[in-house]
Every structure is written in structure tokens, then in C-alpha cells.
Design an enzyme around this catalytic site. Structure first.
Site, short mmCIF file in Angstrom:
data_model
loop_
_atom_site.label_atom_id
_atom_site.label_comp_id
_atom_site.label_asym_id
_atom_site.label_seq_id
_atom_site.Cartn_x
_atom_site.Cartn_y
_atom_site.Cartn_z
N HIS A 260 0.84 -1.32 0.02
CA HIS A 260 0.04 0.19 0.19
C HIS A 260 0.91 1.19 -0.04
O HIS A 260 1.73 1.31 0.75
CB HIS A 260 -0.93 -0.08 1.23
N ASP B 297 -14.70 3.42 7.26
CA ASP B 297 -13.62 4.24 6.76
C ASP B 297 -14.27 4.78 5.44
O ASP B 297 -13.73 5.99 5.05
CB ASP B 297 -12.45 3.36 6.35
N ARG C 188 -13.30 13.26 5.76
CA ARG C 188 -12.43 13.88 6.21
C ARG C 188 -11.79 14.70 5.06
O ARG C 188 -11.02 15.59 5.00
CB ARG C 188 -11.01 13.11 6.29
N SER D 54 -7.20 4.39 8.90
CA SER D 54 -7.90 4.22 7.59
C SER D 54 -7.07 3.17 6.62
O SER D 54 -7.74 2.00 6.17
CB SER D 54 -7.82 5.61 7.01
N LYS E 210 -8.54 -1.47 6.52
CA LYS E 210 -8.76 -1.95 5.02
C LYS E 210 -7.76 -3.11 4.82
O LYS E 210 -8.20 -4.31 4.36
CB LYS E 210 -8.57 -0.93 4.01
N1 URA Z 1 -5.21 6.48 2.09
C1 URA Z 1 -6.01 6.11 2.93
O1 URA Z 1 -6.58 4.87 2.58
N2 URA Z 1 -6.57 6.58 3.85
C2 URA Z 1 -5.89 7.84 4.51
O2 URA Z 1 -6.53 8.25 5.50
C3 URA Z 1 -4.90 8.36 3.51
C4 URA Z 1 -4.55 7.66 2.49
#
Ligand code: URA
Length: 427
Positions: free
Chosen positions: A86, A165, A172, A187, A191
Site C-alpha cells: 500500500h 472508513d 475528512r 484508515s 482496510k
Molecule cells: N489513504 C487511505 O486509505 N486513507 C487515508 O487516510 C490516507 C490515504
């Protein structure tokens, strides 16, 4: 139904720099997902968290509550190790495209749930959708079948994964509360833990084109995420990598796919190859193969074979011509010298304004739009030599894109040091 807590009390705790109890956190995430906490209340709480922070226990509980808001996936029936990557997001960051098939060459399954771009950072799904016929939405069964057969899948996260999220992130995004370390860490990790990957390599970007503008903040974010992952039984490591200048020579959608295919064909820009190989080595080591040689699999076509199968399995034609922008304009060097700066944020904003990104979730992107770079920091240039080509279908978009690029490229009489691409590894 009477509720266990009063939202205003919870906001007040964080406003006054207090600590939320595990029960308060569980209730907050659940009540927001159910619509009991209003967006304006959650926005106030997010801002209090951004300003006053959270301790380790609060971040860990907040993440667990977000995981519990939805389903958890399970890849154990595949009978092979799983590994995922990620990135916290940057400009020209197309690494997922060559990386997923490259790691799958070695029998490690890569379940890469990806997102769309919002703002100046591009989205992996938008890039792949430039390939005619390619489909981002897969059911869980389709995803499992593709992992078993091809070994790599890049697709959209289903609506059932960490729904808290999805709501929180959208809020946000419009309330200037994205850049809070506890909120970013929870966040991303909610996931990834809900997705059920066995190991995870995080690419935490640092610099003008990233959420984290300095190394200390990036290090804290990386350390927080690594701890969350390990506590949840996911073998997690993080790289801190430079995002002060774009990755590779393209920022857009179709043009980034094209560059990724060059890397899969054994060529491509050296920084994209370096990061792809470094992340692949780390993912393979985390999945139990420390001696694998991913550079060789890029050179000899094995990664390209998996790419072609991965694109075809999702309805895409790997041989199709990619869309080309209707209009182009070139920006040239103003003097002889060395290119000492090419600002990532400016190039990202320009690509976005040209149509490669979207301002609102429902906007469409232009597949052919973006910025093609002809020089990178450290290159010697001559006055009048092309530095970048701006691409769009919409002539009127050039003006604002060029405004974003004012001062973005600096040509100096003397060379300046080039910072390393990979700054640190935290694991
Ligand atoms: N990527 C995400 O999935 N969440 C965030 O808060 C920032 C970047």
C-alpha cells in the site's frame, strides 16, 4: 433505542486533550456508521483528533472498531501465501501495476484492493480503466478465482469492507482532516487487516507530493502502521520513499499504464524499476522467499506474461491501443544548466487540472490527460529543450495547468545533490 454515550461529551474529551475509553471508541465508530452521529459532529471530533492526537491504545481500538464495521476476507483456502503493498499516495506512482504481476510470478498471491484518485494524487483504478474493456469491480468469488488462477488481482474494495472508513474518509476529504497520523494509520490499516493479507509492505511517501511533508512525520506514520499490522498478526514492514519529484516520466492515466508496460518489458525509467524491484523483494521476503530475484523476472518476460493474463481476466485487452489526448503543449527549459528541482505537487496539480484527476467523487477522468516529463532532476538541459508535455482533450485546461507549474522546474548553473529514492526501512 437509547444510546450509551452522548456524542457531545465524546467530542469534548478530545477537545480537552483527554483519552477516549475503548467503549467510547467502539460506540463512536458504530454510531457514525449507523448515522446516529451527524457529519458535523464527526467533523468536529476529527479536527480535535488532528489537533490533539491519540495514544497508541486509542489508535489500535479505533482501527479495530473500523474493521468490525464490515466484513473480513479470508484467503486461507488459496493454499499459497498472500502479500500486499500500500502506498500513501503520490504523483506518478504507478508501482502497483508492474509490482502485482511481478510478485505473482513467484507463486505469492497478490490481492491488491485499490482506490481512485481524489485531488492531485492519481488512483490505480483510474489508470487501469484507460485499458479498453478493463473492469475494476469484482465480486469476492471472482477475486478468489483470479487469485487462484492468475495469482494477482487489482480491483476496487467492495462496499462491505470497512464501511466506517468509506464514510469517514469522504468526510475528512472535505473538512481538511486527512493529514492526521492516527486517522491515516487507522484508515489504511483497517482496510488491509480486513482484507486478510498475510503480509504487507507499506510505501510511505515523503515530500511535496505526499500527505507527509517531512521525514519525522512520515516515520511516525510508518511506525504506527507497522505496529498496528504486527499487533493484528500481519507481517508488516514500511519504506519511507521520496515524493519531492514525480516517480518516472509520466503522471496521468493511459501514459502511466504505458510506462508500466515498458517496465514489464524490461525497460522503463530507472526510479520506477528501482522501487518496483525493492518492494517486490520485500514482499517476497515477507512471504517466505528471501532469495527470489524479481529483477530477472522483469527482464525475461515472466512478469509481462502474468500482467497480460491479469488484464485479460478482468475483461481488458492487453494489446489494445491506449487512448491518446487530443491536444498537447510543450514547456521548455528557460536556460542552459542542470535541472535541480521538478516539484511533485505542482506536476500532480497540473495533471489533475488537465483532466487526469477529479475534483468530486462523481467526476469522470480523461484517460489520455496528464504530464509527460522529458527531464528529471540531475539532467543537463539546454535553453529551449522540452521539459514536459501537457496532455488533455480540452484546450481550455492548459492555462490553469501552466499556472500550477510556475516555478515548478528550476534550472541552475550547477548540479545539486539528488536525495535517495528509498530513505529508510521500518520493520
Ligand atoms: N489513504 C487511505 O486509505 N486513507 C487515508 O487516510 C490516507 C490515504
Amino acid at each position: 433505542m437509547s444510546e450509551r454515550f452522548d456524542t457531545v461529551d465524546i467530542i469534548r474529551v478530545k477537545r480537552d486533550r483527554g483519552t477516549l475509553s475503548p467503549e467510547q471508541i467502539d460506540w463512536t465508530i458504530d454510531a457514525y456508521t449507523r448515522g446516529v452521529i451527524a457529519d458535523e459532529q464527526m467533523a468536529a471530533l476529527n479536527m480535535a483528533i488532528l489537533l490533539n492526537g491519540m495514544n497508541r491504545e486509542e489508535i489500535s481500538r479505533w482501527t479495530a472498531a473500523m474493521i468490525a464495521s464490515g466484513e473480513r476476507m479470508d484467503f486461507s483456502s488459496l493454499g499459497k501465501p498472500t502479500s500486499d503493498k500500500h502506498s500513501t499516495g503520490g504523483v506518478g506512482d504507478k508501482i502497483t501495476l508492474p509490482l502485482a504481476p511481478l510478485v505473482a510470478v513467484f507463486g505469492v498471491a497478490v490481492p491488491q484492493l485499490s482506490g481512485r484518485g481524489l485531488g492531485h494524487t492519481g488512483g490505480t483504478l483510474d489508470k487501469l480503466e484507460a485499458i479498453p474493456g478493463w473492469r475494476a469491480a469484482l465480486s469476492n468469488d471472482e477475486m478468489m478465482a483470479q487469485l487462484a488462477d492468475v495469482g494477482a488481482v487489482i480491483c476496487a474494495a467492495g462496499a462491505g469492507l470497512a464501511p466506517a472508513d468509506k464514510k469517514l474518509y469522504a468526510l475528512r476529504d472535505v473538512t481538511a482532516t486527512v493529514e492526521a497520523i492516527p486517522l491515516i494509520a487507522s484508515s489504511i490499516m483497517s482496510k488491509k487487516i480486513a482484507e486478510g493479507t498475510g503480509s504487507l509492505v507499506l510505501d510511505v511517501k515523503v515530500g511535496s507530493g505526499a500527505f507527509m511533508k517531512n521525514v519525522d512525520d512520515a516515520r511516525e506514520l510508518a511506525q504506527t502502521m507497522v505496529t498496528l499490522g504486527k499487533d493484528a498478526g500481519v507481517n508488516t514492514v514500511a519504506f519511507l520513499t521520496n515524493m519531492s519529484t514525480p516517480l518516472g516520466l509520466t503522471a496521468g492515466n493511459a501514459i502511466e499504464v504505458q510506462e508500466s508496460v515498458e517496465v514489464l518489458a524490461g525497460g522503463g525509467p530507472s526510479d520506477v524499476v528501482e522501487l518496483t524491484v525493492a518492494l517486490a523483494k520485500e514482499m517476497l521476503a515477507a512471504a517466505g522467499q528471501p532469495d527470489a530475484d524479481p529483477a530477472a523476472a522483469l527482464k525475461d518476460g515472466r512478469a509481462m506474461d502474468v500482467w497480460r493474463r491479469m488484464i485479460s481476466a478482468q475483461g481488458g485487452d492487453p494489446d489494445a491501443e491506449l487512448p491518446v489526448a487530443k491536444e498537447s503543449e510543450t514547456i521548455v527549459a528557460s536556460a542552459d544548466g542542470v535541472l535541480t528541482k521538478l516539484d511533485a505537487l505542482s506536476v500532480g496539480v497540473a495533471a489533475w487540472r488537465l483532466g487526469a484527476g477529479r475534483a468530486r467523487k462523481e467526476d469522470a477522468v480523461q484517460a489520455g490527460a496528464g504530464v509527460r516529463l522529458h527531464a528529471k532532476p540531475g539532467d543537463t538541459v539546454k535553453a529551449g529543450q522540452p521539459l514536459m508535455t501537457l496532455l488533455t482533450d480540452t484546450q481550455e485546461k492548459f492555462e490553469r495547468a501552466k499556472e500550477a507549474l510556475e516555478g515548478a522546474a528550476v534550472v541552475s548553473p550547477q548540479a545539486a545533490g539528488i536525495p535517495p529514492l528509498i530513505i529508510d526501512r521500518i520493520g
